[in-house]
Scaffold this motif. Structure first.
Motif, PDB file in Angstrom:
ATOM      1  N   TYR A 266       9.985   9.105   3.330  1.00  9.92           N
ATOM      2  CA  TYR A 266       9.870   9.094   4.785  1.00  9.92           C
ATOM      3  C   TYR A 266      10.015   7.662   5.299  1.00  9.92           C
ATOM      4  N   LEU A 267      10.236   7.570   6.613  1.00  8.66           N
ATOM      5  CA  LEU A 267      10.407   6.284   7.290  1.00  8.66           C
ATOM      6  C   LEU A 267       9.127   5.986   8.069  1.00  8.66           C
ATOM      7  N   ALA A 268       8.451   4.873   7.720  1.00  9.25           N
ATOM      8  CA  ALA A 268       7.212   4.480   8.413  1.00  9.25           C
ATOM      9  C   ALA A 268       7.571   3.815   9.737  1.00  9.25           C
ATOM     10  N   LEU A 269       7.197   4.458  10.843  1.00  6.06           N
ATOM     11  CA  LEU A 269       7.544   3.948  12.169  1.00  6.06           C
ATOM     12  C   LEU A 269       6.444   3.045  12.718  1.00  6.06           C
ATOM     13  N   ASN A 270       6.857   2.051  13.520  1.00  2.69           N
ATOM     14  CA  ASN A 270       5.919   1.161  14.211  1.00  2.69           C
ATOM     15  C   ASN A 270       4.902   0.524  13.265  1.00  2.69           C
ATOM     16  N   THR A 271       5.348   0.208  12.067  1.00  2.00           N
ATOM     17  CA  THR A 271       4.487  -0.416  11.063  1.00  2.00           C
ATOM     18  C   THR A 271       5.160  -1.685  10.556  1.00  2.00           C
ATOM     19  N   GLU A 272       4.492  -2.799  10.710  1.00  2.00           N
ATOM     20  CA  GLU A 272       5.052  -4.080  10.304  1.00  2.00           C
ATOM     21  C   GLU A 272       4.988  -4.255   8.790  1.00  2.00           C
ATOM     22  N   GLY A 273       6.033  -4.896   8.255  1.00  2.00           N
ATOM     23  CA  GLY A 273       5.983  -5.327   6.865  1.00  2.00           C
ATOM     24  C   GLY A 273       5.259  -6.659   6.822  1.00  2.00           C
ATOM     25  N   ASP A 274       3.946  -6.602   6.657  1.00  2.00           N
ATOM     26  CA  ASP A 274       3.108  -7.787   6.807  1.00  2.00           C
ATOM     27  C   ASP A 274       2.402  -8.217   5.525  1.00  2.00           C
ATOM     28  N   GLY A 275       2.740  -7.566   4.397  1.00  2.00           N
ATOM     29  CA  GLY A 275       2.072  -7.911   3.145  1.00  2.00           C
ATOM     30  C   GLY A 275       0.643  -7.403   3.073  1.00  2.00           C
ATOM     31  N   ALA A 295      -3.895   7.795   0.696  1.00  2.00           N
ATOM     32  CA  ALA A 295      -3.677   6.744  -0.298  1.00  2.00           C
ATOM     33  C   ALA A 295      -3.449   5.436   0.440  1.00  2.00           C
ATOM     34  N   ARG A 296      -3.325   4.360  -0.319  1.00  2.00           N
ATOM     35  CA  ARG A 296      -3.087   3.041   0.253  1.00  2.00           C
ATOM     36  C   ARG A 296      -1.874   2.413  -0.408  1.00  2.00           C
ATOM     37  N   PHE A 297      -1.119   1.639   0.364  1.00  2.00           N
ATOM     38  CA  PHE A 297       0.017   0.919  -0.199  1.00  2.00           C
ATOM     39  C   PHE A 297       0.162  -0.414   0.518  1.00  2.00           C
ATOM     40  N   ILE A 298       0.840  -1.353  -0.123  1.00  2.00           N
ATOM     41  CA  ILE A 298       1.092  -2.670   0.458  1.00  2.00           C
ATOM     42  C   ILE A 298       2.509  -2.681   1.031  1.00  2.00           C
ATOM     43  N   ALA A 299       2.628  -3.002   2.320  1.00  2.00           N
ATOM     44  CA  ALA A 299       3.943  -3.118   2.954  1.00  2.00           C
ATOM     45  C   ALA A 299       4.485  -4.519   2.686  1.00  2.00           C
ATOM     46  N   PRO A 300       5.650  -4.644   2.051  1.00  2.00           N
ATOM     47  CA  PRO A 300       6.208  -5.966   1.739  1.00  2.00           C
ATOM     48  C   PRO A 300       6.314  -6.828   2.989  1.00  2.00           C
ATOM     49  N   ALA A 301       5.976  -8.103   2.845  1.00  2.00           N
ATOM     50  CA  ALA A 301       5.962  -9.014   3.983  1.00  2.00           C
ATOM     51  C   ALA A 301       7.378  -9.352   4.446  1.00  2.00           C
ATOM     52  N   GLY A 302       7.489  -9.668   5.732  1.00  2.44           N
ATOM     53  CA  GLY A 302       8.753 -10.155   6.272  1.00  2.44           C
ATOM     54  C   GLY A 302       9.692  -9.085   6.782  1.00  2.44           C
ATOM     55  N   ILE A 303       9.219  -7.835   6.932  1.00  2.00           N
ATOM     56  CA  ILE A 303      10.084  -6.750   7.402  1.00  2.00           C
ATOM     57  C   ILE A 303       9.573  -6.255   8.759  1.00  2.00           C
ATOM     58  N   ARG A 304      10.448  -6.266   9.760  1.00  2.00           N
ATOM     59  CA  ARG A 304      10.045  -5.857  11.097  1.00  2.00           C
ATOM     60  C   ARG A 304       9.896  -4.343  11.197  1.00  2.00           C
ATOM     61  N   SER A 305       9.045  -3.927  12.102  1.00  2.00           N
ATOM     62  CA  SER A 305       8.818  -2.490  12.285  1.00  2.00           C
ATOM     63  C   SER A 305       9.995  -1.857  13.028  1.00  2.00           C
ATOM     64  N   VAL A 306      10.148  -0.546  12.865  1.00  4.11           N
ATOM     65  CA  VAL A 306      11.178   0.210  13.579  1.00  4.11           C
ATOM     66  C   VAL A 306      10.496   1.325  14.366  1.00  4.11           C
ATOM     67  N   GLU A 307      11.142   1.715  15.483  1.00  4.35           N
ATOM     68  CA  GLU A 307      10.559   2.746  16.332  1.00  4.35           C
ATOM     69  C   GLU A 307      11.048   4.142  15.972  1.00  4.35           C
ATOM     70  N   SER A 308      12.287   4.228  15.427  1.00  3.26           N
ATOM     71  CA  SER A 308      12.817   5.524  14.998  1.00  3.26           C
ATOM     72  C   SER A 308      14.006   5.278  14.095  1.00  3.26           C
ATOM     73  N   SER A 309      14.430   6.324  13.403  1.00  3.91           N
ATOM     74  CA  SER A 309      15.562   6.199  12.498  1.00  3.91           C
ATOM     75  C   SER A 309      16.841   5.875  13.247  1.00  3.91           C
ATOM     76  N   THR A 310      16.932   6.284  14.528  1.00  7.69           N
ATOM     77  CA  THR A 310      18.144   6.012  15.308  1.00  7.69           C
ATOM     78  C   THR A 310      18.308   4.532  15.578  1.00  7.69           C
TER      79      THR A 310
END
Length: 526
Positions: A266-275, A295-310
């Motif tokens: 899946y695509l995580a929307l409105n979530t920053e890649g902030d480490g 569950a918990r996961f670490i979002a890799p740092a340096g990736i901007r959030s997206v609002e939708s797949s489009t």
């Protein structure tokens, strides 16, 4: 004979009841390609059988209570993705006879059922733990390895063997699912006590490797609770085999469960890649019943959030004329800016190259100075070897006790290593200590100076270890002026540092774990 209507109604009712009674379990969430995320989930009924044929509409996922997009669902079986499965087998004396034969027969059938994309590795544990076969999909080769299995020893190093198995899987870099399958009675009898149940759970969760366990014992079933806890905490399943006949069935059920693990992407929307750590909740719905796992996961740092797949894929369908004109002006401006930046960067790179060259010259001068000091130090050490010291040196009158030459005894009273602490303190040199924690020589300690040492069973070695699994000349420790190194001397059973076999000189770090034959322990640098 006709079946009464009320029995048919009861059967249908029970079937519906059990069909709705299911469980879900999170195994691992992989955010390597964030904002795209993949979660592995088990879905199984009250009989531990996998629930199959679930589709996208049976799943819903949120990340930090925010919706997700582009959800896709597949299984290992349908995706064609391979599995690396490591069998961790109890080969202690308690498995001798009928239990070993039964276990072999069950594994033969397990190998027959394997897909061509799956690979199987085998590790056995008793007094020690050893890799019997590396990962392979050659079924004839694997069956020969299983056929050659024999029991040995009286102890069961269950936790040690399982921990080594998890490490073996973690080191494998193939793009495949990783599963550990442990079969044993749940009893751990490793004398060293180096690993505990919680160590296995922590490593399994960290690496995202589920531990599936099969409890097989006819003695004390209370130990099986340990296997059940390990599976429950790492995302695997526990299967009890109270009889020989059940063992093969449990292997088949387990393999079905593994193949039908769901891969939910899946695509995580409105979530920053902030480490930072994020929480994902996966809800599975079937026949009007929904169950969620988090569950918990670490979002890799340096990736901007997206609002939708489009936002990632869409392009404008219509661009007015003024848009083209503005675009042309923008492109020309960008080209001018790029030219300016390239020119400036070239000048900057030339200045950086000049600075790096100056630093390298300075560094080379420092290396020459250090080399000169090492040569002087080695000369002092060589001169010190010719000095004869009394077996129990007596200090002269008025001489402080700390100024005497220190004699470092090894574990055996008939062998002593003499160091030159005065020279080592002046030069900043370090000493090395080998402490054996497992094996017949448990408790023995050996101190090594910068003069180095040879290790082996023969009396001609600096460090003599009278252990039958040690070679006459087993290993060698040396000092290069800055660090200690260890290398294998062509031993029969190998030299291992931190679980890895070595041959060439290998750097020794403080706290490294070694294994010579059946002797294991820790190296301290002080």
């Amino acid at each position: 004979m006709r079946t009464p209507a009320f029995l048919l109604l009861l059967t249908v009712s029970l079937s519906c009841f059990y069909a709705q009674d299911f469980n879900s379990r999170h195994i691992k969430t992989d955010a390597e390609k964030f904002p795209y995320v993949i979660s592995s989930v088990q879905v199984y009924d009250s009989f531990d059988e996998p629930i199959t044929n679930l589709k996208e509409n049976n799943f819903a996922v949120s990340v930090d209570s925010k919706r997700t997009d582009s959800l896709k669902v597949n299984t290992y079986k349908d995706s064609g993705l391979g599995l690396n499965i490591l069998l961790c087998l109890d080969l202690s004396g308690s498995m001798n006879g009928r239990p070993l034969v039964t276990m072999k027969d069950a594994i033969y059938k397990f190998i027959d059922d394997m897909r061509s994309v799956d690979k199987l590795g085998v590790m056995g544990f008793a007094d020690d733990a050893n890799l019997i076969s590396d990962f392979s999909n050659d079924k004839d080769f694997l069956k020969e390895k299983i056929k050659s299995l024999t029991t040995s020893g009286n102890q069961t190093a269950l936790f040690y063997g399982t921990y080594k198995g998890l490490n073996k899987l973690a080191e494998n870099k193939e793009h495949a699912g990783k599963i550990l399958l442990l079969i044993g009675d749940g009893r751990d009898e490793n004398k060293s006590g180096s690993y505990k149940e919680d160590d296995i759970i922590e490593l399994g969760k960290k690496e995202g490797i589920p531990v599936f366990t099969i409890g097989y014992t006819k003695i004390d079933r209370s130990y099986l609770q340990s296997l059940e806890r390990i599976s429950g905490k790492t995302g695997g399943n526990f299967y009890n085999s109270p009889s020989d006949e059940d063992l093969s069935k449990q292997y088949q059920k387990l393999y079905r469960q593994i193949l039908n693990i769901y891969l939910v992407s899946y695509l995580a929307l409105n979530t920053e890649g902030d480490g930072a750590e994020h929480i994902n909740v996966i809800t599975v719905s079937q026949n009007g019943t929904g169950k969620s796992v988090s569950a918990r996961f670490i979002a890799p740092a340096g990736i901007r959030s997206v609002e939708s797949s489009t936002k990632i894929t869409e392009t404008a369908s219509v661009i007015p004329l003024w848009g083209y004109i503005a675009g042309g002006v923008f492109i020309l401006s960008v080209c001018g800016l790029v030219f300016f930046l390239i020119t400036r960067n070239k000048k900057k790179k030339r200045e950086e190259a000049k600075k790096i060259l100056e630093e390298e010259q300075k560094h080379n001068g420092q290396l020459e100075e250090e080399k000169k000091k090492r040569l002087e130090l080695e000369k002092k050490l060589e001169e010190s070897k010719s000095v004869q010291y009394p077996k129990d040196p007596v200090p002269a009158t008025g001489q402080a006790k700390e100024e005497r030459t220190v004699i470092h005894p090894v574990a055996r009273e008939d062998r002593t290593m003499i160091l030159m602490p005065e020279i080592q303190r002046e030069s900043g040199l370090k000493s090395l200590r080998i402490e054996i924690q497992t094996g017949s020589c448990q408790g023995e300690r050996f101190d090594v100076s910068v003069s180095g040492a040879t290790i082996g069973r023969k009396d001609t070695n600096s460090l003599v270890i009278k252990e039958e699994t040690m070679s006459g000349s087993h290993a060698k420790i040396s000092w290069n002026g800055m660090d200690y190194f260890i290398e294998d001397s062509g031993s029969s059973n190998g030299t291992f540092i931190n679980g890895r076999a070595i041959s060439a000189p290998t750097l020794i770090n403080h706290g490294d774990v070694f294994k010579f034959g059946k002797c294991e322990g820790v190296i301290t640098i002080y």
